[in-house]
Motif scaffolding. Structure first.
Motif, PDB file in Angstrom:
ATOM      1  N   LEU A  91      -1.643  -2.751  -5.970  1.00 31.24           N
ATOM      2  CA  LEU A  91      -1.214  -1.837  -4.916  1.00 31.24           C
ATOM      3  C   LEU A  91      -2.426  -1.068  -4.372  1.00 31.24           C
ATOM      4  CD1 LEU A  91       1.411  -0.702  -3.545  1.00 31.24           C
ATOM      5  CD2 LEU A  91       1.325   1.126  -5.248  1.00 31.24           C
ATOM      6  N   ALA A  92      -2.569  -1.040  -3.064  1.00 28.52           N
ATOM      7  CA  ALA A  92      -3.654  -0.291  -2.424  1.00 28.52           C
ATOM      8  C   ALA A  92      -3.203   1.154  -2.210  1.00 28.52           C
ATOM      9  CB  ALA A  92      -4.019  -0.939  -1.090  1.00 28.52           C
ATOM     10  N   LYS A 122      -3.811   4.853  -0.635  1.00 21.94           N
ATOM     11  CA  LYS A 122      -4.486   5.553   0.448  1.00 21.94           C
ATOM     12  C   LYS A 122      -4.386   7.054   0.229  1.00 21.94           C
ATOM     13  CE  LYS A 122      -3.434   2.096   4.023  1.00 21.94           C
ATOM     14  NZ  LYS A 122      -2.930   1.916   5.410  1.00 21.94           N
ATOM     15  N   SER A 163       0.835  -1.199   0.000  1.00 25.21           N
ATOM     16  CA  SER A 163       0.000   0.000   0.000  1.00 25.21           C
ATOM     17  C   SER A 163       0.872   1.251   0.000  1.00 25.21           C
ATOM     18  CB  SER A 163      -0.945   0.012   1.207  1.00 25.21           C
ATOM     19  OG  SER A 163      -0.214   0.117   2.415  1.00 25.21           O
ATOM     20  N   THR A 174       0.555   2.039   7.515  1.00 25.11           N
ATOM     21  CA  THR A 174       0.844   2.818   6.312  1.00 25.11           C
ATOM     22  C   THR A 174       2.348   2.759   6.074  1.00 25.11           C
ATOM     23  OG1 THR A 174      -1.023   4.285   6.790  1.00 25.11           O
ATOM     24  CG2 THR A 174       0.576   5.056   5.166  1.00 25.11           C
TER      25      THR A 174
END
Length: 223
Positions: A103-104, A106, A79, A123
């Protein structure tokens, strides 16, 4: 009259009857020893940054998103914290869509109180832009904004920073002059030369104590 006004009034009265000292500041003292031919700025910047554990890459405007994805895959990071409303955030989002990336992504789109635990505990990496860099000291210039708050570059263990090659200056004085800081200082300009490190405990050098453990700088040669 407020306490602040009283203090200022006393300072003004203390100057009565005095003669200002002539300003003999010599600009050459802070510029000439720290000026470089254009072709030497980026090599010097990379040399100084890599000497303090910073990873640098030369890339191009169209190629950096794929490089970021590859660097994250190599580190087994799933991420990334980005600022979708910025040009680079939008470019990376579109790259991930085209590449069908897993891929995440945010976004820092909430008050910190609403997702503090997730930011600090889940994160692993962030991507931000930069205001420029200084060749003489090997430093990035970060200027946090509402879109990219300071915590984006401070909290995640890996910080990936985008730097335009055209925004590498010789020295801090040059940056101050070119950007008119005398007329309006930024509220939170930061000079970053490498990942966070300390040797306070038993004189053993440790990374990541007060900020990101790893710093990766992508220098866009055509920007």
């Amino acid at each position: 009259m407020s306490a602040k006004a009283n203090i200022l009034a006393k300072l003004q009265r203390s100057l009565e009857g005095t003669t200002p000292i002539a300003d003999d500041f010599d600009e050459a003292l802070v510029t000439q020893p720290w000026s470089y031919p254009a072709e030497q700025r980026i090599p010097r910047l990379r040399q100084l940054m890599e000497a303090v554990h910073t990873e640098t890459h030369l890339t191009r405007q169209a190629e950096w998103p794929a490089l970021v994805e590859r660097l994250l895959i190599e580190r087994d990071i799933a991420s990334l914290l980005i600022a979708p409303s910025t040009a680079h955030g939008e470019q990376f989002s579109k790259h991930c869509q085209r590449a069908s990336s897993t891929l995440a992504l945010k976004a820092y789109d909430r008050p910190i109180e609403q997702w503090k635990a997730e930011l600090f505990d889940d994160t692993p990496a962030s991507l931000t832009g930069t205001l420029g860099a200084i060749a003489s000291t090997g430093s990035l210039i970060l200027w946090p904004t509402p879109e990219e708050p300071r915590l984006m570059s401070l909290v995640p263990p890996l910080h990936i920073a985008l730097l335009k090659a055209s925004q590498v200056s010789d020295n801090l004085y040059q940056v101050q002059q070119e950007r008119g800081w005398a007329a309006g200082m930024p509220t939170n300009a930061l000079l970053v030369s490498g990942p966070s490190k300390t040797a306070d405990i038993e004189q053993v050098l440790a990374y990541g104590a007060h900020g990101p453990k790893d710093l990766v700088v992508l220098i866009l040669e055509d920007a």
